[in-house]
Design a protein around this motif. Structure first.
Motif, PDB file in Angstrom:
ATOM      1  N   PHE A 107       0.854  -1.180   0.000  1.00 47.20           N
ATOM      2  CA  PHE A 107       0.000   0.000   0.000  1.00 47.20           C
ATOM      3  C   PHE A 107       0.897   1.239   0.000  1.00 47.20           C
ATOM      4  CE2 PHE A 107      -2.676  -3.102   2.558  1.00 47.20           C
ATOM      5  CZ  PHE A 107      -3.377  -3.535   1.443  1.00 47.20           C
ATOM      6  N   PRO A 108       0.941   1.984  -1.105  1.00 44.55           N
ATOM      7  CA  PRO A 108       1.927   3.057  -1.230  1.00 44.55           C
ATOM      8  C   PRO A 108       1.696   4.211  -0.262  1.00 44.55           C
ATOM      9  CG  PRO A 108       0.391   3.125  -3.067  1.00 44.55           C
ATOM     10  CD  PRO A 108       0.096   1.868  -2.308  1.00 44.55           C
ATOM     11  N   HIS A 109       0.451   4.377   0.205  1.00 43.91           N
ATOM     12  CA  HIS A 109       0.152   5.529   1.060  1.00 43.91           C
ATOM     13  C   HIS A 109       0.431   5.253   2.530  1.00 43.91           C
ATOM     14  CE1 HIS A 109      -3.285   2.913   1.287  1.00 43.91           C
ATOM     15  NE2 HIS A 109      -3.869   3.637   2.205  1.00 43.91           N
ATOM     16  N   LEU A 110       0.851   4.030   2.829  1.00 46.74           N
ATOM     17  CA  LEU A 110       1.144   3.688   4.214  1.00 46.74           C
ATOM     18  C   LEU A 110       2.634   3.402   4.374  1.00 46.74           C
ATOM     19  CD1 LEU A 110      -1.826   1.223   4.910  1.00 46.74           C
ATOM     20  CD2 LEU A 110      -1.682   3.647   5.510  1.00 46.74           C
ATOM     21  N   SER A 111       3.152   3.703   5.555  1.00 45.40           N
ATOM     22  CA  SER A 111       4.546   3.374   5.840  1.00 45.40           C
ATOM     23  C   SER A 111       4.699   1.856   5.874  1.00 45.40           C
ATOM     24  CB  SER A 111       4.949   3.970   7.192  1.00 45.40           C
ATOM     25  OG  SER A 111       4.269   3.286   8.221  1.00 45.40           O
ATOM     26  N   VAL A 112       5.935   1.415   5.955  1.00 45.19           N
ATOM     27  CA  VAL A 112       6.199  -0.017   6.058  1.00 45.19           C
ATOM     28  C   VAL A 112       5.438  -0.605   7.255  1.00 45.19           C
ATOM     29  CG1 VAL A 112       7.995  -1.684   6.664  1.00 45.19           C
ATOM     30  CG2 VAL A 112       8.401  -0.003   4.851  1.00 45.19           C
ATOM     31  N   LEU A 113       5.553   0.051   8.400  1.00 44.39           N
ATOM     32  CA  LEU A 113       4.843  -0.440   9.586  1.00 44.39           C
ATOM     33  C   LEU A 113       3.332  -0.390   9.358  1.00 44.39           C
ATOM     34  CD1 LEU A 113       5.377  -1.447  12.527  1.00 44.39           C
ATOM     35  CD2 LEU A 113       4.853   0.882  13.252  1.00 44.39           C
ATOM     36  N   GLY A 114       2.875   0.694   8.732  1.00 41.77           N
ATOM     37  CA  GLY A 114       1.452   0.839   8.425  1.00 41.77           C
ATOM     38  C   GLY A 114       0.939  -0.286   7.551  1.00 41.77           C
ATOM     39  N   ASN A 115       1.752  -0.716   6.591  1.00 40.97           N
ATOM     40  CA  ASN A 115       1.371  -1.837   5.735  1.00 40.97           C
ATOM     41  C   ASN A 115       1.140  -3.105   6.553  1.00 40.97           C
ATOM     42  OD1 ASN A 115       1.493  -1.886   2.522  1.00 40.97           O
ATOM     43  ND2 ASN A 115       2.733  -0.158   3.260  1.00 40.97           N
ATOM     44  N   LEU A 116       1.986  -3.295   7.570  1.00 40.64           N
ATOM     45  CA  LEU A 116       1.879  -4.514   8.376  1.00 40.64           C
ATOM     46  C   LEU A 116       0.688  -4.502   9.319  1.00 40.64           C
ATOM     47  CD1 LEU A 116       4.832  -4.963   7.320  1.00 40.64           C
ATOM     48  CD2 LEU A 116       5.289  -6.068   9.518  1.00 40.64           C
ATOM     49  N   ILE A 117       0.384  -3.328   9.890  1.00 41.43           N
ATOM     50  CA  ILE A 117      -0.630  -3.310  10.955  1.00 41.43           C
ATOM     51  C   ILE A 117      -2.043  -3.013  10.431  1.00 41.43           C
ATOM     52  CG2 ILE A 117       1.088  -2.603  12.661  1.00 41.43           C
ATOM     53  CD1 ILE A 117      -0.094   0.185  12.623  1.00 41.43           C
ATOM     54  N   GLU A 118      -2.152  -2.602   9.155  1.00 38.48           N
ATOM     55  CA  GLU A 118      -3.466  -2.201   8.623  1.00 38.48           C
ATOM     56  C   GLU A 118      -4.508  -3.320   8.746  1.00 38.48           C
ATOM     57  OE1 GLU A 118      -4.605   0.789   7.471  1.00 38.48           O
ATOM     58  OE2 GLU A 118      -6.512  -0.268   7.389  1.00 38.48           O
ATOM     59  N   ALA A 119      -4.221  -4.475   8.163  1.00 43.10           N
ATOM     60  CA  ALA A 119      -5.228  -5.551   8.164  1.00 43.10           C
ATOM     61  C   ALA A 119      -5.470  -6.120   9.564  1.00 43.10           C
ATOM     62  CB  ALA A 119      -4.831  -6.648   7.182  1.00 43.10           C
ATOM     63  N   PRO A 120      -4.431  -6.364  10.366  1.00 37.56           N
ATOM     64  CA  PRO A 120      -4.717  -6.842  11.719  1.00 37.56           C
ATOM     65  C   PRO A 120      -5.641  -5.894  12.486  1.00 37.56           C
ATOM     66  CG  PRO A 120      -2.412  -7.171  11.230  1.00 37.56           C
ATOM     67  CD  PRO A 120      -2.991  -6.395  10.076  1.00 37.56           C
ATOM     68  N   MET A 121      -5.500  -4.587  12.236  1.00 43.83           N
ATOM     69  CA  MET A 121      -6.359  -3.632  12.939  1.00 43.83           C
ATOM     70  C   MET A 121      -7.762  -3.595  12.342  1.00 43.83           C
ATOM     71  SD  MET A 121      -3.602  -0.608  13.775  1.00 43.83           S
ATOM     72  CE  MET A 121      -4.790   0.623  14.202  1.00 43.83           C
ATOM     73  N   THR A 122      -7.878  -3.447  11.017  1.00 37.81           N
ATOM     74  CA  THR A 122      -9.224  -3.305  10.445  1.00 37.81           C
ATOM     75  C   THR A 122      -9.963  -4.639  10.365  1.00 37.81           C
ATOM     76  OG1 THR A 122      -8.205  -3.344   8.258  1.00 37.81           O
ATOM     77  CG2 THR A 122      -8.909  -1.222   9.054  1.00 37.81           C
TER      78      THR A 122
END
Lengths: 258, 217
Positions: A107-122
């Motif tokens: 996901f280009p709009h998210l940081s590396v960490l953001g890419n990892l935590i997005e799905a576990p959170m949503t």
């Protein structure tokens, strides 16, 4: 071949898939046991990627059956009518499988960490505090902890693919699917990705890898499957398949590749 | 200079009207446009076609005509016929019209996000709604900033059309003074006002684009 007495992780039976006039899958069947590392090889257009994509519903089969850890994603009745699990159910079943794409699809709009935590959170509803340490540990594992705050566009291809692997692992899947994970990489960058995959295999992750990397298939897979013309031509432990292929088509392909 | 200060009062009042129409239109037309874009892209064929027809209608007829219709003709339409005062009538016309243009911008932005992003979200277990909200729309925002900048600047100037409902926007106020005093100076001042407003918009959008420049697609 590992014991198949227990419920297989993936059971795909008689998968048929047609794109227009072209029949891509002609009744492919494959069972994958826990901890197996299957390398799927074969010429371009042989249906390897399509088969993989049918397992997690990125493509819908025309006929056949896919059962993941005993849960039916799709089945076909006697009249040839194909029935998928309802949307929500299908999502839950497919989420047992992580997937890594040829073109990363970070996901280009998210940081590396953001890419990892997005799905576990949503998807799983985990709190940020709960998932961040897990994500950081995964990034350490793939050697990219220092890139936590970087954006995907700031990474090399090999780094992107390792982030993609970590992103898939952050959902704690039981099975990992790889769709030509090194095909879009410069040759000098494939090594780091293959090392990460080998590390996963050493930890007994169940893996299905569509690949053109013959060395990886030979050295890492527990079973190598050769596909051609929309069906599995030959399968076996790599030591046998590579040194003593039984089918002329397998022989021709390996001669060409090695 | 004294003269300019003299005419400042009515021109500022006109500017206030202009800004109200501008602000209300933007605040209401953006969400409506997004809803229209999502329906246009949805799997529901009938709804999608209806929205396509709506967009054709709104983009295919002059905004001024739409405004005149809502103000003068709508009261005589059976069932839905209501009589709106001038300001609400103008806002309704502007919102309906601009939502159609915004919808097309949003649609283009959404469609420019590649299939791979949907697939990545899908294999992570995200639903369609989650994918749209968390993955696609945030990326759309970056891509639509230049056309949105264009459209909002056009909106500032289109507000001058409300003079047909005899509302005293900036341009009509200026014209009134021109006709009274036989000097074109009020036009020059009004032009300066418009330029300041569009400059602020341009600057705002530049800031947004810079903010989104932290990542590349």
């Amino acid at each position: 071949m590992p014991s198949m007495t227990t419920e297989p992780m993936i059971r795909a039976a008689h998968l048929h898939k047609r794109f227009g006039d072209h029949e891509v899958l002609k009744g492919v069947s494959l069972e994958i046991g826990k901890g197996e590392v299957i390398a799927m090889i074969g010429p371009s257009g042989s249906g390897k990627s399509t088969f993989l994509r049918c397992l997690n519903q990125l493509e819908r089969v025309d006929r056949g059956e896919v059962i993941i850890e005993g849960e039916t994603l799709v089945s076909t009745d006697a009249s040839g009518h194909c029935r998928y699990a309802p949307d929500k159910e299908a999502r839950r079943i497919c989420a047992k499988m992580g997937m890594v794409f040829q073109h990363f699809n970070l996901f280009p709009h998210l940081s590396v960490l953001g890419n990892l935590i997005e799905a576990p959170m949503t998807v799983k509803g985990l709190s940020r505090d709960a998932i961040v340490p897990v994500a950081e540990e995964l990034l350490r594992k793939v050697g990219l902890f220092a890139k936590c705050d970087a954006y995907p566009s700031q990474l090399s291809g090999g780094q992107k693919q390792r982030v993609a692997i970590a992103r898939a692992l952050a959902m704690a899947p039981d099975i990992m699917l790889f769709d030509e994970p090194t095909s879009a990489l410069d040759p000098e960058l494939t090594g780091e990705v293959l090392r990460t995959m080998r590390q996963l295999a050493d930890e007994h992750m169940t893996m299905l890898v569509v690949t053109h990397e013959m060395a990886f298939a030979r050295d890492v897979s527990t079973r190598t499957v050769f596909m051609d013309g929309g069906d599995i031509v030959e399968a076996g432990v790599p030591a046998d398949l590579f040194s003593n292929p039984q089918q002329p088509r397998t022989r021709a392909f390996l001669n060409h590749m090695l | 200079m004294d003269y300019i200060l003299n005419i400042m009062g009515p021109l500022l009042e006109g500017t206030a009207v202009t800004l109200q129409v501008f602000g209300a239109t933007l605040v209401l037309a953006v969400p409506l446009g997004l809803a229209l874009a999502l329906i246009r892209l949805s799997r529901f064929r009938a709804a999608s076609t209806a929205v396509a027809g709506y967009i054709w209608l709104m983009r295919g007829t002059p905004l001024m005509l739409q405004m005149l219709f809502i103000y003068f003709a709508l009261p005589f339409v059976p069932v839905v016929g209501i009589r709106l005062p001038d300001f609400p009538a103008a806002i309704v016309a502007f919102v309906l019209n601009y939502a159609a243009y915004f919808a097309e911008i949003f649609r283009a932005g959404i469609q420019s996000v590649g299939r791979g992003q949907y697939e990545a979200a899908q294999v992570l277990g995200m639903s369609r709604a989650q994918t749209m909200r968390r993955i696609i729309l945030p990326q759309m925002v970056k891509r639509i900033l230049p056309p949105m900048s264009n459209e909002t600047i056009t909106l500032v100037k289109d507000t001058s059309l409300i003079y047909v409902l005899a509302m005293n926007d900036l341009l009509r106020a200026a014209r009134g003074i021109v006709q009274r005093d036989f000097t074109t100076m009020p036009f020059v001042v009004a032009a300066a006002f418009y330029l300041v407003m569009t400059l602020l918009l341009t600057w705002g959008f530049m800031r947004l684009e810079k903010k989104y420049a932290v990542y590349d697609d």
